[in-house]
Design an enzyme around this catalytic site. Structure first.
Site, PDB file in Angstrom:
ATOM      1  N   LYS A  70       0.764  -1.266  -0.093  1.00  0.00           N
ATOM      2  CA  LYS A  70       0.014   0.149  -0.057  1.00  0.00           C
ATOM      3  C   LYS A  70       0.794   1.235   0.094  1.00  0.00           C
ATOM      4  CE  LYS A  70      -4.258  -1.965   1.945  1.00  0.00           C
ATOM      5  NZ  LYS A  70      -5.255  -1.792   3.186  1.00  0.00           N
ATOM      6  N   ASP A 106      -9.946   2.947   2.685  1.00  0.00           N
ATOM      7  CA  ASP A 106     -10.021   2.191   3.703  1.00  0.00           C
ATOM      8  C   ASP A 106     -10.797   2.939   4.966  1.00  0.00           C
ATOM      9  OD1 ASP A 106      -8.828  -0.237   2.802  1.00  0.00           O
ATOM     10  OD2 ASP A 106      -6.806   0.642   3.142  1.00  0.00           O
TER      11      ASP A 106
END
Ligand code: ATR
Length: 284
Positions: A70, A106
């Site tokens: 990420k 997220d």
């Protein structure tokens, strides 16, 4: 049916075999009759750069990025949205006018899951357990949405570092709470929302929780990022205390919905995504 015109959306991570995103996203794409397919690719660390180049060279529509890439993908993208820059991690890539733009959905997933359960979260008192990657995404997103945050982490220096960074990047102060029963209990009393963003309670150690029912109250909403099991010990304790609960699977579904909307520009069929995500979990 996959055709010559079908556009690919990739999941880049390592491991990816057990991800429920392919089932959830393909069900949503089919429901909306969109000419896309979502495929998981296991990408070792040494190929992160090549995998991003591959999105361009093969003309993919975009990607999800998962553990452990990420942060590593960020420097290979053309643009980053504001929240992914603050968080320092990207979980969604979208091709826009020949450029690759990075997003982080997220925290948005957590925000959407909370709003679905209790409505507006502006002005709400939120206690976050943990100071890792998941906690960062949730903390930055909720603070930008007007929530008041407290953070409690087993390793206090990490909570202090995150609080300092949040203050620096958002201008809002965050209190650090020691992860001991007494302090936690007092802080939970004053909280509207408690979020476990640690791995505590995750399979196979399903008999663990940082907070039990004695420390909770019936006006509390308790959300867990852990989704295996769907009902963690923390959430069962919250039920006992009469608190509202949100499973980690709802956050996962909502972050997926947010990503789906970025790639397709269409509203995500959330009920289909929920059905398939839960079914996929139950098969694992
Ligand atoms: P992620 O990116 O998924 O958030 P991470 O960065 O490894 O993963 O963070 C894991 C979080 O869970 C950390 O906040 C960690 O606390 P420490 O910073 O003290 O390590 C927390 N955590 C993991 N196991 C824990 C346990 N048994 N008790 C309390 N906190 C725990």
């Amino acid at each position: 049916m996959i055709k010559g015109s079908t556009k690919v959306i990739a999941l880049l991570g390592d491991p990816v075999e057990h991800s429920i995103s392919p089932e959830m996203q393909n069900a949503a794409l089919e429901k909306k009759k969109l000419d896309f397919v979502y495929v998981a690719f296991k990408v070792p660390e040494k190929y992160v750069e090549e995998s991003i180049k591959g999105i361009k060279s093969l003309g993919l529509k975009g990607a999800n990025v998962t553990i452990p890439h990420k942060s590593a993908v960020m420097k290979y993208l053309d643009e980053l949205d504001e929240i992914s820059q603050k968080i320092g991690a990207v979980n969604t890539i979208n091709e826009e006018n020949g450029k690759l733009k990075g997003y982080n959905t997220d925290g948005k997933g957590a925000l959407r899951a909370l709003r679905r359960k209790i409505g507006e979260i502006r002005g709400k008192e939120v206690l976050i357990l943990g100071a890792g990657g998941a906690a960062r995404a949730i903390a930055f997103t909720l603070i930008e949405s007007g929530a008041n945050l407290k953070i409690s982490n087993r390793t206090e220096t990490k909570a202090n570092d995150l609080a300092a960074e949040l203050k620096d990047k958002t201008g809002k102060s965050v209190t650090q709470i020691p992860q001991k029963s007494r302090e936690l209990e007092n802080s939970i009393k004053e909280s509207d929302i408690l979020i476990n963003s640690t791995s505590v309670g995750m399979h196979p150690k399903t008999d663990e929780t940082i907070v039990d029912s004695e420390m909770m109250h019936s006006n509390l909403t308790v959300m867990d990022i852990v989704y295996n099991p769907l009902k963690t010990l923390l959430l069962r304790e919250a039920d006992k205390a009469g608190a509202k609960t949100i499973s980690g699977i709802e956050m996962l579904i909502q972050q997926g919905a947010e990503s789906f909307e970025i790639w397709t520009g269409k509203k995500a069929p959330i009920n289909v995504m929920r059905d398939y995500a839960i079914k996929a979990m139950e098969r694992r």
